[in-house]
Design a protein around this motif. Structure first.
Motif, PDB file in Angstrom:
ATOM      1  N   THR A  34      11.041  -3.259   8.145  1.00 21.02           N
ATOM      2  CA  THR A  34       9.762  -3.258   7.447  1.00 21.02           C
ATOM      3  C   THR A  34       9.162  -1.868   7.432  1.00 21.02           C
ATOM      4  OG1 THR A  34       9.338  -5.559   8.082  1.00 21.02           O
ATOM      5  CG2 THR A  34       7.444  -4.239   7.382  1.00 21.02           C
ATOM      6  N   ALA A  35       8.739  -1.440   6.254  1.00 25.47           N
ATOM      7  CA  ALA A  35       8.079  -0.138   6.099  1.00 25.47           C
ATOM      8  C   ALA A  35       6.568  -0.347   6.078  1.00 25.47           C
ATOM      9  CB  ALA A  35       8.537   0.535   4.816  1.00 25.47           C
ATOM     10  N   PRO A  36       5.812   0.482   6.796  1.00 24.85           N
ATOM     11  CA  PRO A  36       4.355   0.339   6.792  1.00 24.85           C
ATOM     12  C   PRO A  36       3.778   0.527   5.393  1.00 24.85           C
ATOM     13  CG  PRO A  36       5.081   1.784   8.573  1.00 24.85           C
ATOM     14  CD  PRO A  36       6.273   1.548   7.695  1.00 24.85           C
ATOM     15  N   ALA A  37       2.614  -0.034   5.186  1.00 31.10           N
ATOM     16  CA  ALA A  37       1.934   0.111   3.902  1.00 31.10           C
ATOM     17  C   ALA A  37       1.788   1.582   3.545  1.00 31.10           C
ATOM     18  CB  ALA A  37       0.559  -0.555   3.965  1.00 31.10           C
ATOM     19  N   GLY A  38       2.066   1.898   2.302  1.00 29.41           N
ATOM     20  CA  GLY A  38       1.942   3.274   1.835  1.00 29.41           C
ATOM     21  C   GLY A  38       3.198   4.114   1.989  1.00 29.41           C
ATOM     22  N   THR A  39       4.210   3.594   2.688  1.00 27.51           N
ATOM     23  CA  THR A  39       5.458   4.341   2.830  1.00 27.51           C
ATOM     24  C   THR A  39       6.146   4.474   1.473  1.00 27.51           C
ATOM     25  OG1 THR A  39       5.755   3.449   5.059  1.00 27.51           O
ATOM     26  CG2 THR A  39       7.694   4.435   4.008  1.00 27.51           C
ATOM     27  N   PRO A  40       6.571   5.693   1.082  1.00 31.07           N
ATOM     28  CA  PRO A  40       7.250   5.856  -0.212  1.00 31.07           C
ATOM     29  C   PRO A  40       8.520   5.000  -0.283  1.00 31.07           C
ATOM     30  CG  PRO A  40       6.594   7.987   0.679  1.00 31.07           C
ATOM     31  CD  PRO A  40       6.369   6.979   1.770  1.00 31.07           C
ATOM     32  N   THR A  41       8.759   4.416  -1.436  1.00 24.59           N
ATOM     33  CA  THR A  41       9.950   3.583  -1.628  1.00 24.59           C
ATOM     34  C   THR A  41      11.146   4.434  -2.024  1.00 24.59           C
ATOM     35  OG1 THR A  41       9.388   3.205  -3.946  1.00 24.59           O
ATOM     36  CG2 THR A  41       8.525   1.626  -2.342  1.00 24.59           C
ATOM     37  N   PRO A  42      12.369   3.940  -1.829  1.00 27.48           N
ATOM     38  CA  PRO A  42      13.557   4.737  -2.163  1.00 27.48           C
ATOM     39  C   PRO A  42      13.651   5.139  -3.627  1.00 27.48           C
ATOM     40  CG  PRO A  42      14.148   2.890  -0.749  1.00 27.48           C
ATOM     41  CD  PRO A  42      12.722   2.676  -1.165  1.00 27.48           C
ATOM     42  N   ASP A  43      13.106   4.334  -4.514  1.00 24.90           N
ATOM     43  CA  ASP A  43      13.193   4.648  -5.947  1.00 24.90           C
ATOM     44  C   ASP A  43      11.871   5.113  -6.540  1.00 24.90           C
ATOM     45  OD1 ASP A  43      11.845   2.243  -5.787  1.00 24.90           O
ATOM     46  OD2 ASP A  43      12.902   1.311  -7.472  1.00 24.90           O
ATOM     47  N   GLY A  44      10.885   5.371  -5.676  1.00 23.17           N
ATOM     48  CA  GLY A  44       9.606   5.860  -6.163  1.00 23.17           C
ATOM     49  C   GLY A  44       8.695   4.799  -6.738  1.00 23.17           C
ATOM     50  N   ARG A  45       9.026   3.535  -6.559  1.00 23.32           N
ATOM     51  CA  ARG A  45       8.197   2.469  -7.101  1.00 23.32           C
ATOM     52  C   ARG A  45       6.833   2.443  -6.420  1.00 23.32           C
ATOM     53  NH1 ARG A  45       9.535  -4.049  -6.644  1.00 23.32           N
ATOM     54  NH2 ARG A  45       7.734  -4.785  -7.873  1.00 23.32           N
ATOM     55  N   ASP A  46       5.800   2.242  -7.194  1.00 25.75           N
ATOM     56  CA  ASP A  46       4.443   2.147  -6.662  1.00 25.75           C
ATOM     57  C   ASP A  46       4.155   0.690  -6.315  1.00 25.75           C
ATOM     58  OD1 ASP A  46       1.793   2.289  -5.994  1.00 25.75           O
ATOM     59  OD2 ASP A  46       1.091   2.948  -7.975  1.00 25.75           O
ATOM     60  N   LEU A  47       4.009   0.395  -5.038  1.00 26.23           N
ATOM     61  CA  LEU A  47       3.750  -0.969  -4.579  1.00 26.23           C
ATOM     62  C   LEU A  47       2.281  -1.194  -4.250  1.00 26.23           C
ATOM     63  CD1 LEU A  47       6.871  -1.529  -2.311  1.00 26.23           C
ATOM     64  CD2 LEU A  47       6.505  -2.294  -4.661  1.00 26.23           C
ATOM     65  N   GLY A  48       1.453  -0.258  -4.675  1.00 31.27           N
ATOM     66  CA  GLY A  48       0.013  -0.450  -4.482  1.00 31.27           C
ATOM     67  C   GLY A  48      -0.410  -0.468  -3.033  1.00 31.27           C
ATOM     68  N   GLY A  49       0.331   0.213  -2.171  1.00 37.01           N
ATOM     69  CA  GLY A  49      -0.060   0.298  -0.772  1.00 37.01           C
ATOM     70  C   GLY A  49       0.353  -0.884   0.078  1.00 37.01           C
ATOM     71  N   SER A  50       1.205  -1.770  -0.435  1.00 37.95           N
ATOM     72  CA  SER A  50       1.615  -2.930   0.361  1.00 37.95           C
ATOM     73  C   SER A  50       2.819  -2.581   1.235  1.00 37.95           C
ATOM     74  CB  SER A  50       1.977  -4.095  -0.555  1.00 37.95           C
ATOM     75  OG  SER A  50       3.156  -3.807  -1.281  1.00 37.95           O
ATOM     76  N   THR A  51       3.072  -3.392   2.240  1.00 35.35           N
ATOM     77  CA  THR A  51       4.279  -3.229   3.044  1.00 35.35           C
ATOM     78  C   THR A  51       5.489  -3.665   2.221  1.00 35.35           C
ATOM     79  OG1 THR A  51       4.122  -5.457   3.975  1.00 35.35           O
ATOM     80  CG2 THR A  51       3.010  -3.669   5.176  1.00 35.35           C
ATOM     81  N   TRP A  52       6.649  -3.209   2.629  1.00 36.66           N
ATOM     82  CA  TRP A  52       7.891  -3.624   1.988  1.00 36.66           C
ATOM     83  C   TRP A  52       9.004  -3.533   3.018  1.00 36.66           C
ATOM     84  CZ3 TRP A  52      11.612   0.338   1.563  1.00 36.66           C
ATOM     85  CH2 TRP A  52      11.138   1.634   1.755  1.00 36.66           C
ATOM     86  N   SER A  53      10.110  -4.168   2.737  1.00 37.46           N
ATOM     87  CA  SER A  53      11.245  -4.134   3.668  1.00 37.46           C
ATOM     88  C   SER A  53      12.477  -3.637   2.942  1.00 37.46           C
ATOM     89  CB  SER A  53      11.501  -5.521   4.265  1.00 37.46           C
ATOM     90  OG  SER A  53      11.972  -6.408   3.258  1.00 37.46           O
ATOM     91  N   GLN A  54      13.511  -3.344   3.708  1.00 42.65           N
ATOM     92  CA  GLN A  54      14.778  -2.951   3.106  1.00 42.65           C
ATOM     93  C   GLN A  54      15.929  -3.461   3.960  1.00 42.65           C
ATOM     94  OE1 GLN A  54      15.465   1.312   2.900  1.00 42.65           O
ATOM     95  NE2 GLN A  54      13.995   1.672   4.539  1.00 42.65           N
ATOM     96  N   VAL A  55      17.047  -3.727   3.299  1.00 36.49           N
ATOM     97  CA  VAL A  55      18.228  -4.235   3.982  1.00 36.49           C
ATOM     98  C   VAL A  55      19.467  -3.730   3.251  1.00 36.49           C
ATOM     99  CG1 VAL A  55      18.285  -6.381   2.610  1.00 36.49           C
ATOM    100  CG2 VAL A  55      19.351  -6.330   4.877  1.00 36.49           C
ATOM    101  N   ARG A  56      20.539  -3.542   3.986  1.00 41.90           N
ATOM    102  CA  ARG A  56      21.807  -3.144   3.381  1.00 41.90           C
ATOM    103  C   ARG A  56      22.832  -4.244   3.627  1.00 41.90           C
ATOM    104  NH1 ARG A  56      24.157   1.446   1.348  1.00 41.90           N
ATOM    105  NH2 ARG A  56      26.443   1.364   1.306  1.00 41.90           N
ATOM    106  N   PHE A  57      23.552  -4.578   2.562  1.00 45.35           N
ATOM    107  CA  PHE A  57      24.578  -5.616   2.632  1.00 45.35           C
ATOM    108  C   PHE A  57      25.815  -5.124   1.890  1.00 45.35           C
ATOM    109  CE2 PHE A  57      25.934 -10.053   1.008  1.00 45.35           C
ATOM    110  CZ  PHE A  57      26.814 -10.218   2.079  1.00 45.35           C
ATOM    111  N   ASP A  58      26.807  -4.704   2.659  1.00 46.13           N
ATOM    112  CA  ASP A  58      28.070  -4.258   2.078  1.00 46.13           C
ATOM    113  C   ASP A  58      29.014  -5.452   1.979  1.00 46.13           C
ATOM    114  OD1 ASP A  58      27.395  -1.527   1.752  1.00 46.13           O
ATOM    115  OD2 ASP A  58      27.692  -1.194   3.898  1.00 46.13           O
TER     116      ASP A  58
END
Length: 292
Positions: free
Chosen positions: A260-284
């Motif tokens: 989980t990325a804290p609110a305001g953390t830049p996203t990998p593709d530059g998407r603007d999430l309006g300051g919300s939290t987001w998560s990331q996962v890798r699945f090979d």
């Protein structure tokens, strides 16, 4: 039980089995004889009462009545009895480091919308945004370009789009792996949810003291020419329901770390999430060849 009674029961089994002797298809004959033998053995072992058999018939009838193109109660029944998972286990033998398969579930829908690399399958479904990346490769480590990757999941309220009455299409889509086998897309962070438990299967779970809850997961189906179709999920590391998934679908290799990325953390593709939290996962993903 007297020997005479035992012989009467055994003679009936033999007569029923013999009725399939003329079946032209040898595989159908094998399946019907084996199924019949096991069913009769169950009745004889448990000394099934007529009232219990009638209750079973009523249960299966109710299961059929509630089943339609949007709700497959028989799949749910197979799932909660572990039969779906056992069939998958039998039919997808371990091969090298190929990704393990798990249950299909009752909520896949053909014709999902295509999204571009980096697109979003949510389409308005509520939930925390989740950035999903990975590669599709073969068991030799070579990339598999052009693999069709279907993804679908429940929303943050615990429902799939087909469970709503308004014909929405949300939290599902498909994309294709790139020349290097890579893929990336936005989804929503998986959360636990109950399988539909307002019907016969739910009553069965309640009668046995079992929970209808599924561990948090995101569905994948990956298809490419020359490779075995993979139906699988990824599960959220740390979910307390991993050990008690209602359909026995969890495999250790499919438990992944969602960061989980804290609110305001830049996203990998530059998407603007309006300051919300987001998560990331890798699945090979590693695909087994279709011819083993």
């Amino acid at each position: 039980m007297s020997s005479e009674q035992d012989e009467r029961e055994a003679r009936l089994v033999e007569r029923v089995l013999a009725s399939f002797d003329g079946t032209p298809d040898p595989r159908l004959k094998e399946l019907l004889r084996s199924l019949t033998a096991h069913l009769h053995a169950f009745v004889r072992e448990t000394r099934l009462t007529e009232a219990e058999w009638q209750a079973a018939i009523e249960f299966l009838t109710a299961t059929g009545h509630i089943t339609d193109h949007r709700r497959q109660e028989f799949i749910l029944l197979s799932d909660v009895l572990g039969l779906s998972m056992q069939t998958i286990t039998v039919n997808h033998e371990a091969y090298a480091d190929a990704t393990e398969a798990t249950v299909f579930g009752p909520f896949f829908v053909d014709g999902s919308p295509e999204i571009p690399p980096g697109g979003d399958i949510a389409n308005g479904a509520p939930g925390e945004p989740c950035w999903v990346t990975g590669t599709v490769r073969d068991t030799d480590g070579d990339p598999v370009p052009g693999a069709r990757i279907e993804v679908w999941e429940a929303d943050d309220d615990g429902f799939y789009d087909v469970q709503y009455p308004d014909e929405r299409v949300a939290a599902r889509g498909h994309l294709f792996s790139g020349p290097d086998g890579g893929y990336r897309f936005w989804a929503i962070t998986p959360t636990p949810y109950p399988i539909p438990h307002d019907g016969p299967v739910g009553r069965l779970l309640a009668a046995t003291g079992r929970s209808p809850m599924r561990a948090s997961h995101l569905h994948f189906m990956v298809r490419a020419d020359g490779f075995r179709t993979l139906v699988t999920h990824i599960f959220v590391e740390g979910d307390t329901r991993l050990a008690g998934d209602s359909v026995f679908g969890v495999r250790d290799s499919l438990v992944k770390r969602f960061t989980t990325a804290p609110a305001g953390t830049p996203t990998p593709d530059g998407r603007d999430l309006g300051g919300s939290t987001w998560s990331q996962v890798r699945f090979d993903i590693v695909l087994a060849p279709s011819e083993l």
